[in-house]
Design an enzyme around this catalytic site. Structure first.
Site, PDB file in Angstrom:
ATOM      1  N   LYS A   1       0.844  -1.192   0.000  1.00 26.22           N
ATOM      2  CA  LYS A   1       0.000   0.000   0.000  1.00 26.22           C
ATOM      3  C   LYS A   1       0.883   1.247   0.000  1.00 26.22           C
ATOM      4  CE  LYS A   1      -0.434  -0.473   5.002  1.00 26.22           C
ATOM      5  NZ  LYS A   1      -1.348  -0.479   6.155  1.00 26.22           N
TER       6      LYS A   1
ATOM      7  N   TYR B   1      17.883  28.934   8.610  1.00 27.38           N
ATOM      8  CA  TYR B   1      16.763  29.656   9.192  1.00 27.38           C
ATOM      9  C   TYR B   1      16.785  29.610  10.719  1.00 27.38           C
ATOM     10  CZ  TYR B   1      14.380  29.977   4.654  1.00 27.38           C
ATOM     11  OH  TYR B   1      14.038  30.269   3.362  1.00 27.38           O
TER      12      TYR B   1
END
Length: 354
Positions: A33, A251
């Protein structure tokens, strides 16, 4: 080429063989899946051609396999059921898992080619399935349906990753008690069940993460079970620079250089599916040597400490996970699991099949 996921078919086949060795004589329905846990469902299915069947989430996933030429039986683990879904499943030998009483009402009205189904019992995880002690009642209802045949009974283990789990023992006992006296195959074991719970092997096992070379266990690594990584994720160094002691990187200025040092900028980020919350210190491999992520992950880039590999140059590729660096280790550093690392890779990542 920036981020590249190389999928190793021989590793997938090897890991399936490990399933056969650990659960001899059992049928194997390989869980593929979520696009084969991010490895490409059709690619994985072809590599696992010795599997007896496949397990996916939905009819959409099952049909993608059929359109790719996959012929083995397929079970759908969490497909909502209606008349159209029944007809499509029957036409393409797709075997839905029945887990809700609304499904029984749909099956009662179904008229068409014979539809084979699995019945899910809730043995204690309390997510999907009928109460285990309802198995005989469900079987009686199904026996009245002319166009529906039952393949067997399955359940799912919630704590099998813990070899000492009392819950797993209770689940196994509940499932055994519930299915006593009813006909059909039994399926219990996921990867952790295959690895640590022989009593869960039953007739059909449904391994997932172990096929991709990761360990689901709390106390053992993939290498402990001789599982091989099926995905090698790499990205190139796109720049390198010297950063002075005390200067910040990235950042938020969350990491500052402890000394004058070389830093590599690598062309992968959360836009490619690399985990944004991976902290400084998360390992990568540069020239086969361990180096560390420093600073925050950006959308398109990460920065790595090159002090251990000062000879690294722009253009060479860095391993984010794969041979030599288990995805499980990266996932632990990032506060997640390997399943998510694999499944969250985006379409920006190029794929190579070897």
């Amino acid at each position: 080429m920036r981020a590249l996921a190389t999928i190793d078919r021989s590793a997938l086949a090897h890991n399936l063989e490990r399933v056969h060795e650990l659960a001899p004589g059992r049928e194997v329905y390989a869980a593929i899946k979520a696009d084969g846990y991010g490895h490409g469902a059709a690619t994985v299915a072809r590599a696992l051609h010795d599997a007896d069947g496949f397990a996916v989430s939905s009819l959409d996933e099952a049909m993608q396999l059929r359109w790719s030429g996959i012929t083995q039986p397929i079970m759908t683990l969490s497909q909502p059921l209606d008349a159209a879904a029944c007809a499509l499943a029957a036409e393409h030998d797709i075997r839905p898992v029945i887990f809700d009483r609304t499904h029984l009402a749909v099956l009662a009205d179904y008229v068409g080619p014979e539809l084979s189904v699995w019945i899910k019992l809730d043995s204690g995880m309390h997510r999907l399935g009928f109460a285990a002690d309802e198995a005989a009642e469900i079987e009686s209802q199904l026996q009245t349906l002319r166009h529906v045949s039952r393949v067997g009974w399955l359940t799912h283990l919630g704590c099998a990753d813990d070899p000492a789990s009392a819950m797993t023992k209770r689940q196994l006992a509940a499932f055994e008690a519930g299915t006593t006296g009813v006909d059909g195959q039994r399926s219990i074991a996921n990867s952790a069940g295959v690895l640590a719970w022989p009593a869960a092997h039953a007739d059909v096992v449904r391994p997932g993460i172990m096929l991709y070379g990761s360990s689901p266990m709390t106390d053992a690594t993939a290498a402990d079970y001789d599982l091989r990584p099926a995905m090698h994720l790499t990205a190139p160094i796109i720049s390198r620079r010297r950063v002075a002691a005390g200067e910040p990187i990235g950042y938020g200025a969350t990491w500052c250089a402890p000394e004058d040092m070389e830093v590599g900028v690598v062309g992968i980020g959360y836009g490619d599916g690399y985990p944004r919350h991976a902290p400084s210190g998360t390992p990568v491999l540069v020239r086969g040597e361990r180096a560390a992520l420093v600073g925050r992950v950006s959308m398109d880039m990460i920065t790595v400490d090159l002090r251990a590999v000062p000879e690294a140059v722009v253009g060479e590729r860095v391993t984010l996970w794969g041979p030599g660096l288990a995805a499980d280790e990266v996932a632990e550093a990032a506060g997640t699991i390997a399943y998510e690392l694999f499944c969250r890779l985006t379409g920006r990542v190029s794929v190579e099949i070897v």
